[in-house]
Design a protein around this motif. Structure first.
Motif, mmCIF file in Angstrom:
data_model
loop_
_atom_site.group_PDB
_atom_site.id
_atom_site.type_symbol
_atom_site.label_atom_id
_atom_site.label_comp_id
_atom_site.label_asym_id
_atom_site.label_seq_id
_atom_site.Cartn_x
_atom_site.Cartn_y
_atom_site.Cartn_z
ATOM 1 N N LEU A 49 0.825 -1.218 0.000
ATOM 2 C CA LEU A 49 0.000 0.000 0.000
ATOM 3 C C LEU A 49 0.857 1.264 0.000
ATOM 4 C CD1 LEU A 49 -3.038 1.004 0.292
ATOM 5 C CD2 LEU A 49 -2.503 1.307 2.704
ATOM 6 N N GLU A 50 0.572 2.159 -0.955
ATOM 7 C CA GLU A 50 1.205 3.485 -0.975
ATOM 8 C C GLU A 50 0.113 4.541 -0.927
ATOM 9 O OE1 GLU A 50 5.352 3.055 -3.411
ATOM 10 O OE2 GLU A 50 3.507 3.019 -4.589
ATOM 11 N N ILE A 51 0.502 5.741 -0.488
ATOM 12 C CA ILE A 51 -0.475 6.838 -0.356
ATOM 13 C C ILE A 51 -0.024 8.009 -1.229
ATOM 14 C CG2 ILE A 51 -1.485 8.489 1.270
ATOM 15 C CD1 ILE A 51 -1.085 6.550 3.507
ATOM 16 N N ILE A 52 -0.985 8.657 -1.897
ATOM 17 C CA ILE A 52 -0.663 9.938 -2.544
ATOM 18 C C ILE A 52 -1.489 11.033 -1.885
ATOM 19 C CG2 ILE A 52 0.122 9.096 -4.811
ATOM 20 C CD1 ILE A 52 -2.691 9.802 -5.910
ATOM 21 N N LYS A 53 -0.869 12.229 -1.783
ATOM 22 C CA LYS A 53 -1.545 13.372 -1.169
ATOM 23 C C LYS A 53 -1.838 14.385 -2.273
ATOM 24 C CE LYS A 53 0.663 14.630 2.783
ATOM 25 N NZ LYS A 53 1.436 15.578 3.649
ATOM 26 N N VAL A 54 -3.117 14.603 -2.570
ATOM 27 C CA VAL A 54 -3.504 15.499 -3.680
ATOM 28 C C VAL A 54 -4.675 16.390 -3.248
ATOM 29 C CG1 VAL A 54 -2.720 13.897 -5.482
ATOM 30 C CG2 VAL A 54 -5.058 13.732 -4.674
ATOM 31 N N ARG A 55 -5.085 17.312 -4.102
ATOM 32 C CA ARG A 55 -6.240 18.165 -3.780
ATOM 33 C C ARG A 55 -7.515 17.324 -3.734
ATOM 34 N NH1 ARG A 55 -4.734 23.585 -4.475
ATOM 35 N NH2 ARG A 55 -2.681 23.637 -5.425
ATOM 36 N N SER A 56 -8.506 17.790 -2.939
ATOM 37 C CA SER A 56 -9.680 16.944 -2.694
ATOM 38 C C SER A 56 -10.420 16.546 -3.983
ATOM 39 C CB SER A 56 -10.631 17.611 -1.709
ATOM 40 O OG SER A 56 -11.075 18.824 -2.231
ATOM 41 N N PHE A 57 -10.587 17.493 -4.925
ATOM 42 C CA PHE A 57 -11.272 17.128 -6.177
ATOM 43 C C PHE A 57 -10.431 16.126 -6.976
ATOM 44 C CE2 PHE A 57 -15.154 19.593 -7.092
ATOM 45 C CZ PHE A 57 -15.208 20.346 -5.932
ATOM 46 N N ASP A 58 -9.112 16.233 -6.845
ATOM 47 C CA ASP A 58 -8.236 15.335 -7.602
ATOM 48 C C ASP A 58 -8.252 13.920 -7.034
ATOM 49 O OD1 ASP A 58 -7.684 17.432 -9.238
ATOM 50 O OD2 ASP A 58 -5.789 17.955 -8.304
ATOM 51 N N VAL A 59 -8.593 13.773 -5.741
ATOM 52 C CA VAL A 59 -8.763 12.421 -5.178
ATOM 53 C C VAL A 59 -9.813 11.696 -6.019
ATOM 54 C CG1 VAL A 59 -9.671 11.082 -3.241
ATOM 55 C CG2 VAL A 59 -8.087 12.963 -2.795
ATOM 56 N N ALA A 60 -10.947 12.354 -6.237
ATOM 57 C CA ALA A 60 -12.035 11.731 -7.009
ATOM 58 C C ALA A 60 -11.598 11.466 -8.447
ATOM 59 C CB ALA A 60 -13.272 12.618 -6.973
ATOM 60 N N THR A 61 -10.846 12.393 -9.040
ATOM 61 C CA THR A 61 -10.388 12.192 -10.428
ATOM 62 C C THR A 61 -9.455 10.987 -10.522
ATOM 63 O OG1 THR A 61 -10.562 14.559 -10.820
ATOM 64 C CG2 THR A 61 -9.265 13.309 -12.403
ATOM 65 N N PHE A 62 -8.490 10.909 -9.590
ATOM 66 C CA PHE A 62 -7.553 9.776 -9.630
ATOM 67 C C PHE A 62 -8.291 8.445 -9.427
ATOM 68 C CE2 PHE A 62 -4.150 12.978 -8.806
ATOM 69 C CZ PHE A 62 -3.334 12.641 -9.868
ATOM 70 N N VAL A 63 -9.256 8.431 -8.515
ATOM 71 C CA VAL A 63 -9.989 7.180 -8.256
ATOM 72 C C VAL A 63 -10.908 6.855 -9.440
ATOM 73 C CG1 VAL A 63 -11.663 6.010 -6.754
ATOM 74 C CG2 VAL A 63 -9.802 7.354 -5.741
ATOM 75 N N LYS A 64 -11.549 7.873 -9.995
ATOM 76 C CA LYS A 64 -12.453 7.650 -11.134
ATOM 77 C C LYS A 64 -11.728 6.973 -12.301
ATOM 78 C CE LYS A 64 -15.119 10.238 -14.534
ATOM 79 N NZ LYS A 64 -15.622 11.561 -14.945
ATOM 80 N N PHE A 65 -10.512 7.444 -12.590
ATOM 81 C CA PHE A 65 -9.783 6.894 -13.740
ATOM 82 C C PHE A 65 -8.894 5.707 -13.376
ATOM 83 C CE2 PHE A 65 -10.944 11.163 -15.216
ATOM 84 C CZ PHE A 65 -11.559 10.807 -16.414
ATOM 85 N N GLY A 66 -8.984 5.254 -12.117
ATOM 86 C CA GLY A 66 -8.223 4.065 -11.718
ATOM 87 C C GLY A 66 -6.745 4.331 -11.462
ATOM 88 N N GLY A 71 -9.577 6.021 -2.013
ATOM 89 C CA GLY A 71 -9.370 7.422 -1.672
ATOM 90 C C GLY A 71 -10.275 7.848 -0.537
ATOM 91 N N VAL A 72 -10.029 9.062 -0.072
ATOM 92 C CA VAL A 72 -10.909 9.682 0.920
ATOM 93 C C VAL A 72 -11.408 10.973 0.309
ATOM 94 C CG1 VAL A 72 -10.997 10.847 3.152
ATOM 95 C CG2 VAL A 72 -9.832 8.654 2.946
ATOM 96 N N CYS A 73 -12.722 11.121 0.310
ATOM 97 C CA CYS A 73 -13.306 12.189 -0.476
ATOM 98 C C CYS A 73 -14.607 12.664 0.171
ATOM 99 C CB CYS A 73 -13.526 11.557 -1.841
ATOM 100 S SG CYS A 73 -14.501 12.401 -2.975
ATOM 101 N N GLY A 74 -14.845 13.958 0.189
ATOM 102 C CA GLY A 74 -16.058 14.522 0.779
ATOM 103 C C GLY A 74 -17.293 14.142 -0.035
ATOM 104 N N PHE A 75 -18.431 14.072 0.651
ATOM 105 C CA PHE A 75 -19.689 13.757 -0.035
ATOM 106 C C PHE A 75 -20.020 14.825 -1.078
ATOM 107 C CE2 PHE A 75 -24.436 13.174 0.011
ATOM 108 C CZ PHE A 75 -24.406 11.937 -0.588
ATOM 109 N N ASP A 76 -19.571 16.070 -0.819
ATOM 110 C CA ASP A 76 -19.752 17.168 -1.764
ATOM 111 C C ASP A 76 -19.089 16.843 -3.103
ATOM 112 O OD1 ASP A 76 -17.394 17.203 -0.209
ATOM 113 O OD2 ASP A 76 -16.968 19.281 -0.744
ATOM 114 N N VAL A 77 -17.836 16.368 -3.025
ATOM 115 C CA VAL A 77 -17.084 16.060 -4.244
ATOM 116 C C VAL A 77 -17.700 14.844 -4.954
ATOM 117 C CG1 VAL A 77 -14.800 15.443 -5.141
ATOM 118 C CG2 VAL A 77 -14.983 17.034 -3.221
#
Ligand code: PRP
Length: 218
Positions: A49-66, A71-77
């Motif tokens: 397991l590795e971790i990346i630290k990115v902006r909150s909207f980018d968490v969703a983008t990285f997870v969306k595209f695999g 990830g950890v992401c707000g319900f808003d995002v």
């Protein structure tokens, strides 16, 4: 075996997330906690397991595209993305705040109902959440034009861009200090553990283990 990549948002939420990681038995390398480090990818005590630290909207983008498996992401995002590729698997119950409509203090009365908003035939909203805001007001039968900003949303009405904003409210201090008032809550927000759909199938056992350890940590 391919390592799993876990995307976490930078900023205030990390103060609440770090103890959860610890209780879940995930210990990132030292640099993860060093605010002056420019590293983006961090190893953990778990060799797969590795971790990346990115902006909150980018968490969703990285997870969306695999690019990231979890990830950890707000319900808003999550609501803004509304993507079938992202599975919200666990409410982490941290990062509690709300997404609200706000206006200038002199714009409209507080606690107004939909009908009084509806009397505005066309409202213009500055927000980081254009699709969410558009969808929300369309459901209420209100035509909303959205202007996308990435931060400092509260300044937009003063500068004549719009009459309203849709943004996160926590203490309410930012609104107050910029002469704005909260008019309507749109969404309660907490942070969620999210998983990429394909990763969930491919690495089901490993990802389920991580979900269980976070579940126990909450
Ligand atoms: C968020 C949000 C508000 C503020 C609300 O911004 O966009 O501006 O927090 O918090 P409050 O109600 O406690 O004042 P953030 O600090 O995340 O920075 P940003 O403007 O760069 O998004």
């Amino acid at each position: 075996m391919k390592k799993l990549l876990f995307a976490v948002p930078k900023g205030r939420i990390l103060d609440e997330l770090n103890p959860l990681f610890e209780r879940a038995g995930i210990i990132p390398e030292k640099d993860f906690f060093n605010g002056s480090s420019r590293k983006i990818i961090f190893s953990t005590n778990l060799k797969n397991l590795e971790i990346i630290k990115v902006r909150s909207f980018d968490v969703a983008t990285f997870v969306k595209f695999g690019g990231a498996d979890l990830g950890v992401c707000g319900f808003d995002v999550l609501e803004e993305f509304s993507s079938n590729e992202i599975f919200p698997v666990l409410d982490l119950k941290i990062g509690k705040c709300r997404l609200s409509l706000a206006g200038k203090t002199n714009s409209l009365s507080n606690n107004q109902d939909h009908s009084s908003l509806k009397s505005n035939s066309h409202i213009r909203i500055a927000t980081k959440y254009p699709s969410l805001a558009h969808r929300h007001f369309a459901n209420l039968g209100i035509q909303a034009e959205t202007i996308k900003l990435n931060g400092a949303i509260e300044i937009a009405p003063q500068l004549g861009l719009c009459d309203f904003i849709v943004d996160l409210v926590s203490s309410g201090k930012t609104l107050e200090e910029n002469n704005m008032i909260e008019l309507q809550k749109i969404l309660d927000v907490t942070s969620h553990l999210i998983v990429n759909r394909a990763s969930f199938k491919i690495s089901n056992h490993e990802i389920n283990q991580i979900i269980h350890s976070f579940d126990a940590a909450i």
